[in-house]
Design a protein around this motif. Structure first.
Motif, PDB file in Angstrom:
ATOM      1  N   SER A  11       0.824  -1.208   0.000  1.00 29.31           N
ATOM      2  CA  SER A  11       0.000   0.000   0.000  1.00 29.31           C
ATOM      3  C   SER A  11       0.863   1.265   0.000  1.00 29.31           C
ATOM      4  CB  SER A  11      -0.946  -0.016   1.204  1.00 29.31           C
ATOM      5  OG  SER A  11      -1.840   1.071   1.147  1.00 29.31           O
ATOM      6  N   ALA A  12       1.929   1.258   0.784  1.00 27.03           N
ATOM      7  CA  ALA A  12       2.827   2.422   0.816  1.00 27.03           C
ATOM      8  C   ALA A  12       3.488   2.631  -0.554  1.00 27.03           C
ATOM      9  CB  ALA A  12       3.885   2.246   1.904  1.00 27.03           C
ATOM     10  N   LEU A  13       3.923   1.542  -1.181  1.00 27.47           N
ATOM     11  CA  LEU A  13       4.518   1.649  -2.518  1.00 27.47           C
ATOM     12  C   LEU A  13       3.515   2.230  -3.504  1.00 27.47           C
ATOM     13  CD1 LEU A  13       6.667   1.080  -4.693  1.00 27.47           C
ATOM     14  CD2 LEU A  13       5.740  -1.240  -4.855  1.00 27.47           C
ATOM     15  N   LEU A  14       2.289   1.722  -3.479  1.00 29.55           N
ATOM     16  CA  LEU A  14       1.256   2.250  -4.378  1.00 29.55           C
ATOM     17  C   LEU A  14       0.982   3.725  -4.113  1.00 29.55           C
ATOM     18  CD1 LEU A  14      -1.259  -0.735  -4.448  1.00 29.55           C
ATOM     19  CD2 LEU A  14       0.232   0.043  -6.309  1.00 29.55           C
ATOM     20  N   THR A  15       1.047   4.119  -2.852  1.00 31.47           N
ATOM     21  CA  THR A  15       0.839   5.525  -2.499  1.00 31.47           C
ATOM     22  C   THR A  15       1.877   6.413  -3.171  1.00 31.47           C
ATOM     23  OG1 THR A  15      -0.087   4.898  -0.373  1.00 31.47           O
ATOM     24  CG2 THR A  15       0.694   7.141  -0.572  1.00 31.47           C
ATOM     25  N   VAL A  16       3.125   5.993  -3.104  1.00 33.69           N
ATOM     26  CA  VAL A  16       4.198   6.783  -3.724  1.00 33.69           C
ATOM     27  C   VAL A  16       4.023   6.813  -5.238  1.00 33.69           C
ATOM     28  CG1 VAL A  16       6.692   6.933  -4.084  1.00 33.69           C
ATOM     29  CG2 VAL A  16       5.790   6.356  -1.820  1.00 33.69           C
ATOM     30  N   LEU A  17       3.700   5.674  -5.832  1.00 29.27           N
ATOM     31  CA  LEU A  17       3.511   5.618  -7.285  1.00 29.27           C
ATOM     32  C   LEU A  17       2.343   6.493  -7.732  1.00 29.27           C
ATOM     33  CD1 LEU A  17       4.037   1.796  -7.900  1.00 29.27           C
ATOM     34  CD2 LEU A  17       5.566   3.650  -8.592  1.00 29.27           C
ATOM     35  N   ILE A  18       1.220   6.384  -7.037  1.00 25.68           N
ATOM     36  CA  ILE A  18       0.041   7.180  -7.396  1.00 25.68           C
ATOM     37  C   ILE A  18       0.309   8.666  -7.190  1.00 25.68           C
ATOM     38  CG2 ILE A  18      -2.354   7.698  -6.757  1.00 25.68           C
ATOM     39  CD1 ILE A  18      -2.579   4.640  -6.072  1.00 25.68           C
ATOM     40  N   HIS A  48      -2.445   4.937   6.672  1.00 22.86           N
ATOM     41  CA  HIS A  48      -2.967   3.615   6.992  1.00 22.86           C
ATOM     42  C   HIS A  48      -2.051   2.497   6.520  1.00 22.86           C
ATOM     43  CE1 HIS A  48      -6.309   6.242   7.912  1.00 22.86           C
ATOM     44  NE2 HIS A  48      -6.544   5.335   8.853  1.00 22.86           N
ATOM     45  N   ALA A  49      -1.210   2.760   5.529  1.00 21.34           N
ATOM     46  CA  ALA A  49      -0.166   1.782   5.176  1.00 21.34           C
ATOM     47  C   ALA A  49       0.799   1.636   6.344  1.00 21.34           C
ATOM     48  CB  ALA A  49       0.571   2.233   3.914  1.00 21.34           C
ATOM     49  N   LEU A  50       1.190   2.752   6.931  1.00 18.48           N
ATOM     50  CA  LEU A  50       2.082   2.700   8.095  1.00 18.48           C
ATOM     51  C   LEU A  50       1.394   2.041   9.291  1.00 18.48           C
ATOM     52  CD1 LEU A  50       3.726   6.224   7.738  1.00 18.48           C
ATOM     53  CD2 LEU A  50       4.722   3.998   7.141  1.00 18.48           C
ATOM     54  N   ALA A  51       0.100   2.294   9.451  1.00 16.01           N
ATOM     55  CA  ALA A  51      -0.645   1.647  10.535  1.00 16.01           C
ATOM     56  C   ALA A  51      -0.689   0.132  10.324  1.00 16.01           C
ATOM     57  CB  ALA A  51      -2.059   2.214  10.619  1.00 16.01           C
ATOM     58  N   LEU A  52      -0.846  -0.314   9.072  1.00 15.56           N
ATOM     59  CA  LEU A  52      -0.843  -1.747   8.790  1.00 15.56           C
ATOM     60  C   LEU A  52       0.507  -2.368   9.130  1.00 15.56           C
ATOM     61  CD1 LEU A  52      -2.865  -1.759   5.473  1.00 15.56           C
ATOM     62  CD2 LEU A  52      -3.441  -3.050   7.525  1.00 15.56           C
ATOM     63  N   ILE A  53       1.575  -1.672   8.817  1.00 13.32           N
ATOM     64  CA  ILE A  53       2.912  -2.169   9.163  1.00 13.32           C
ATOM     65  C   ILE A  53       3.045  -2.274  10.682  1.00 13.32           C
ATOM     66  CG2 ILE A  53       5.380  -1.606   9.099  1.00 13.32           C
ATOM     67  CD1 ILE A  53       4.779  -0.386   6.253  1.00 13.32           C
ATOM     68  N   ALA A  54       2.551  -1.260  11.396  1.00 15.74           N
ATOM     69  CA  ALA A  54       2.581  -1.314  12.867  1.00 15.74           C
ATOM     70  C   ALA A  54       1.775  -2.503  13.385  1.00 15.74           C
ATOM     71  CB  ALA A  54       2.035  -0.010  13.456  1.00 15.74           C
ATOM     72  N   LEU A  55       0.625  -2.773  12.770  1.00 11.26           N
ATOM     73  CA  LEU A  55      -0.174  -3.933  13.179  1.00 11.26           C
ATOM     74  C   LEU A  55       0.607  -5.221  12.980  1.00 11.26           C
ATOM     75  CD1 LEU A  55      -3.716  -3.144  11.734  1.00 11.26           C
ATOM     76  CD2 LEU A  55      -3.034  -3.154  14.135  1.00 11.26           C
ATOM     77  N   GLY A  56       1.321  -5.306  11.867  1.00 12.49           N
ATOM     78  CA  GLY A  56       2.124  -6.496  11.620  1.00 12.49           C
ATOM     79  C   GLY A  56       3.189  -6.695  12.675  1.00 12.49           C
ATOM     80  N   ILE A  57       3.789  -5.606  13.105  1.00 11.67           N
ATOM     81  CA  ILE A  57       4.815  -5.681  14.158  1.00 11.67           C
ATOM     82  C   ILE A  57       4.161  -6.040  15.496  1.00 11.67           C
ATOM     83  CG2 ILE A  57       6.497  -4.334  15.481  1.00 11.67           C
ATOM     84  CD1 ILE A  57       6.996  -2.788  12.772  1.00 11.67           C
ATOM     85  N   LEU A  58       3.057  -5.387  15.823  1.00 12.81           N
ATOM     86  CA  LEU A  58       2.344  -5.687  17.071  1.00 12.81           C
ATOM     87  C   LEU A  58       1.828  -7.123  17.086  1.00 12.81           C
ATOM     88  CD1 LEU A  58       0.244  -2.449  17.608  1.00 12.81           C
ATOM     89  CD2 LEU A  58       2.119  -3.280  19.052  1.00 12.81           C
ATOM     90  N   GLY A  59       1.425  -7.613  15.928  1.00 17.12           N
ATOM     91  CA  GLY A  59       0.880  -8.948  15.840  1.00 17.12           C
ATOM     92  C   GLY A  59       1.897 -10.041  16.107  1.00 17.12           C
ATOM     93  N   ARG A  60       3.163  -9.685  16.105  1.00 18.04           N
ATOM     94  CA  ARG A  60       4.216 -10.660  16.386  1.00 18.04           C
ATOM     95  C   ARG A  60       4.419 -10.832  17.890  1.00 18.04           C
ATOM     96  NH1 ARG A  60       7.447 -11.660  11.764  1.00 18.04           N
ATOM     97  NH2 ARG A  60       9.144 -12.283  13.132  1.00 18.04           N
ATOM     98  N   GLN A  61       3.807  -9.979  18.684  1.00 22.72           N
ATOM     99  CA  GLN A  61       3.915 -10.053  20.141  1.00 22.72           C
ATOM    100  C   GLN A  61       2.947 -11.110  20.672  1.00 22.72           C
ATOM    101  OE1 GLN A  61       6.246  -8.077  21.570  1.00 22.72           O
ATOM    102  NE2 GLN A  61       6.660  -7.340  19.512  1.00 22.72           N
ATOM    103  N   PRO A  62       3.257 -11.698  21.813  1.00 21.91           N
ATOM    104  CA  PRO A  62       2.327 -12.658  22.414  1.00 21.91           C
ATOM    105  C   PRO A  62       0.990 -11.998  22.752  1.00 21.91           C
ATOM    106  CG  PRO A  62       4.390 -12.521  23.675  1.00 21.91           C
ATOM    107  CD  PRO A  62       4.460 -11.511  22.588  1.00 21.91           C
ATOM    108  N   GLY A  63      -0.072 -12.760  22.627  1.00 16.20           N
ATOM    109  CA  GLY A  63      -1.391 -12.245  22.976  1.00 16.20           C
ATOM    110  C   GLY A  63      -1.922 -11.243  21.982  1.00 16.20           C
ATOM    111  N   ARG A  64      -1.547 -11.384  20.720  1.00 17.09           N
ATOM    112  CA  ARG A  64      -1.934 -10.395  19.705  1.00 17.09           C
ATOM    113  C   ARG A  64      -3.435 -10.309  19.527  1.00 17.09           C
ATOM    114  NH1 ARG A  64      -0.045 -14.365  14.973  1.00 17.09           N
ATOM    115  NH2 ARG A  64      -1.766 -15.664  15.319  1.00 17.09           N
TER     116      ARG A  64
END
Length: 124
Positions: A11-18, A48-64
């Motif tokens: 999504s971030a890549l598409l944002t820059v391209l668009i 929201h691309a950055l928020a998705l990346i943050a979710l991916g990082i948070l999701g790697r924690q226990p109890g996601r």
């Protein structure tokens, strides 16, 4: 959940391209209102691309939990509806699509509610 890191990165890549295409390829062809729609969509999509990346990082924690998954889907739906429809309207799609754009904004809000809920649970 590494999937959200991937979705956010794409999504971030598409944002820059668009954004680059609009600034350099469409600036002379679109009116100010259409360029404003693209600017708004690019801004929201990148946040929201950055928020998705943050979710991916948070999701790697226990109890996601389920909150991360719901937030990820909500951010993705919000990007498709809010940003996607603004892009298509800027490029000439019927203006009645503007009536659907707020549904994408609502999806963004749902995503942030579940993001906050997850963060709150991490504190406790």
């Amino acid at each position: 959940m590494p999937v959200w890191i991937l979705v956010g990165g794409v999504s971030a890549l598409l944002t820059v391209l668009i954004g680059a295409f609009a600034a350099h390829g469409l600036e002379a062809r679109l009116d100010e209102k259409a360029l404003g729609w693209i600017d708004t969509a690019v801004r929201y999509q990148m946040f929201h691309a950055l928020a998705l990346i943050a979710l991916g990082i948070l999701g790697r924690q226990p109890g996601r939990g389920l909150d991360i998954t719901i937030a990820g889907y909500a951010f993705t739906v919000g990007t498709l509806l809010f940003c996607g429809l603004l892009y298509t309207m800027a490029l000439g799609a019927p203006r009645f699509f503007g009536a659907i754009v707020p549904v994408g904004g609502l999806a963004f809000m749902v995503g942030w509610i579940f993001f906050i809920r997850h963060a709150w649970r991490m504190l406790g």
